[in-house]
Design a protein around this motif. Structure first.
Motif, PDB file in Angstrom:
ATOM      1  N   ALA A 268      -3.594  16.380   1.438  1.00  0.00           N
ATOM      2  CA  ALA A 268      -4.662  15.497   0.969  1.00  0.00           C
ATOM      3  C   ALA A 268      -4.148  14.067   0.777  1.00  0.00           C
ATOM      4  O   ALA A 268      -4.822  13.098   1.154  1.00  0.00           O
ATOM      5  CB  ALA A 268      -5.227  16.025  -0.342  1.00  0.00           C
ATOM      6  N   GLN A 269      -2.945  13.945   0.226  1.00  0.00           N
ATOM      7  CA  GLN A 269      -2.381  12.597   0.044  1.00  0.00           C
ATOM      8  C   GLN A 269      -2.139  11.923   1.386  1.00  0.00           C
ATOM      9  O   GLN A 269      -2.391  10.735   1.552  1.00  0.00           O
ATOM     10  CB  GLN A 269      -1.067  12.683  -0.730  1.00  0.00           C
ATOM     11  CG  GLN A 269      -1.271  12.877  -2.225  1.00  0.00           C
ATOM     12  CD  GLN A 269       0.021  13.209  -2.951  1.00  0.00           C
ATOM     13  OE1 GLN A 269       0.921  13.836  -2.388  1.00  0.00           O
ATOM     14  NE2 GLN A 269       0.112  12.815  -4.205  1.00  0.00           N
TER      15      GLN A 269
ATOM     16  N   GLU B  34      -3.769  12.395   4.136  1.00  0.00           N
ATOM     17  CA  GLU B  34      -5.069  11.970   4.665  1.00  0.00           C
ATOM     18  C   GLU B  34      -5.501  10.660   4.013  1.00  0.00           C
ATOM     19  O   GLU B  34      -6.004   9.757   4.677  1.00  0.00           O
ATOM     20  CB  GLU B  34      -6.130  13.058   4.427  1.00  0.00           C
ATOM     21  CG  GLU B  34      -6.156  14.122   5.499  1.00  0.00           C
ATOM     22  CD  GLU B  34      -6.110  13.561   6.931  1.00  0.00           C
ATOM     23  OE1 GLU B  34      -6.988  12.757   7.292  1.00  0.00           O
ATOM     24  OE2 GLU B  34      -5.153  13.902   7.675  1.00  0.00           O
ATOM     25  N   ARG B  35      -5.264  10.575   2.705  1.00  0.00           N
ATOM     26  CA  ARG B  35      -5.640   9.357   1.967  1.00  0.00           C
ATOM     27  C   ARG B  35      -4.811   8.172   2.461  1.00  0.00           C
ATOM     28  O   ARG B  35      -5.328   7.072   2.660  1.00  0.00           O
ATOM     29  CB  ARG B  35      -5.401   9.605   0.471  1.00  0.00           C
ATOM     30  CG  ARG B  35      -6.128   8.623  -0.392  1.00  0.00           C
ATOM     31  CD  ARG B  35      -5.972   8.954  -1.861  1.00  0.00           C
ATOM     32  NE  ARG B  35      -5.916   7.703  -2.624  1.00  0.00           N
ATOM     33  CZ  ARG B  35      -5.387   7.586  -3.822  1.00  0.00           C
ATOM     34  NH1 ARG B  35      -4.852   8.634  -4.420  1.00  0.00           N
ATOM     35  NH2 ARG B  35      -5.382   6.420  -4.442  1.00  0.00           N
TER      36      ARG B  35
ATOM     37  N   TYR C 140       0.833  -1.208   0.000  1.00  0.00           N
ATOM     38  CA  TYR C 140       0.000   0.000   0.000  1.00  0.00           C
ATOM     39  C   TYR C 140       0.869   1.261   0.000  1.00  0.00           C
ATOM     40  O   TYR C 140       0.676   2.182  -0.788  1.00  0.00           O
ATOM     41  CB  TYR C 140      -0.936  -0.021   1.210  1.00  0.00           C
ATOM     42  CG  TYR C 140      -1.804   1.207   1.301  1.00  0.00           C
ATOM     43  CD1 TYR C 140      -2.847   1.415   0.405  1.00  0.00           C
ATOM     44  CD2 TYR C 140      -1.563   2.186   2.261  1.00  0.00           C
ATOM     45  CE1 TYR C 140      -3.626   2.555   0.460  1.00  0.00           C
ATOM     46  CE2 TYR C 140      -2.337   3.336   2.327  1.00  0.00           C
ATOM     47  CZ  TYR C 140      -3.366   3.512   1.428  1.00  0.00           C
ATOM     48  OH  TYR C 140      -4.121   4.647   1.476  1.00  0.00           O
TER      49      TYR C 140
ATOM     50  N   LYS D 104      -3.471   7.817   5.388  1.00  0.00           N
ATOM     51  CA  LYS D 104      -3.923   7.444   6.741  1.00  0.00           C
ATOM     52  C   LYS D 104      -5.235   6.664   6.695  1.00  0.00           C
ATOM     53  O   LYS D 104      -5.416   5.696   7.423  1.00  0.00           O
ATOM     54  CB  LYS D 104      -4.058   8.700   7.602  1.00  0.00           C
ATOM     55  CG  LYS D 104      -2.720   9.211   8.093  1.00  0.00           C
ATOM     56  CD  LYS D 104      -2.727  10.665   8.513  1.00  0.00           C
ATOM     57  CE  LYS D 104      -3.631  10.942   9.669  1.00  0.00           C
ATOM     58  NZ  LYS D 104      -3.619  12.402  10.009  1.00  0.00           N
ATOM     59  N   GLN D 105      -6.138   7.107   5.839  1.00  0.00           N
ATOM     60  CA  GLN D 105      -7.416   6.387   5.726  1.00  0.00           C
ATOM     61  C   GLN D 105      -7.196   4.953   5.237  1.00  0.00           C
ATOM     62  O   GLN D 105      -7.807   4.014   5.743  1.00  0.00           O
ATOM     63  CB  GLN D 105      -8.356   7.133   4.772  1.00  0.00           C
ATOM     64  CG  GLN D 105      -9.059   8.308   5.449  1.00  0.00           C
ATOM     65  CD  GLN D 105      -9.773   9.225   4.460  1.00  0.00           C
ATOM     66  OE1 GLN D 105     -10.071   8.816   3.339  1.00  0.00           O
ATOM     67  NE2 GLN D 105     -10.019  10.454   4.868  1.00  0.00           N
ATOM     68  N   GLY D 106      -6.297   4.816   4.268  1.00  0.00           N
ATOM     69  CA  GLY D 106      -5.995   3.476   3.754  1.00  0.00           C
ATOM     70  C   GLY D 106      -5.377   2.604   4.838  1.00  0.00           C
ATOM     71  O   GLY D 106      -5.736   1.429   4.984  1.00  0.00           O
TER      72      GLY D 106
END
Lengths: 88, 88
Positions: free
Chosen positions: B40-41, B43-44, B20, B46-48
């Protein structure tokens, strides 16, 4: 200065490197240490590591920052060794 | 911003987390990635990671710096994945 040290060394040397770095820095997580050190302390740490590791196989990254204030740390999941607790 | 991500996750999830993070960052060493990302990246990422890890057992540290210029990196031993080569 503030340093974060991460290492990837052969299994037979992991315990020695870990034990050595504990003398100077805070253990954060598997193979990761961090803390405030002087230039002289960092030189001493590097000299010690030179003796402990096999530089043909092992890899140690030392990230140096002029001050901890430049570093924002976020933790997902568990804090294996919260620094606040060590300092208490 | 510049990030260094180190993870200590259960064996069964190591490959997934590694795979990932490779999508966004440069692999540096066993369980260490780094690279330039936007807010933004990050955040993405971290969400993943939230979805991939078990936050009761795993531990992921995200070190964020406003800019790579604050970071001085020294390597002892081998550079497992020199970033210069990746960027070539």
């Amino acid at each position: 200065m503030y340093v974060v040290i991460v290492y990837d060394v052969e299994q037979e040397r992991v315990a020695k490197v870990c034990q050595y770095l504990r003398r100077f820095l805070h253990w954060v997580q598997n193979s990761v240490f961090e803390g405030e050190v002087t230039e002289a302390q960092l030189e001493r740490i590097k000299q010690g590591l030179h003796k402990l590791v096999d530089e043909e196989y092992d890899s140690i990254y030392i990230y140096c920052l002029p001050h901890e204030k430049y570093l924002k740390k976020q933790v997902l999941g568990i804090e294996k060794a919260p620094i606040a607790q060590i300092l208490d």
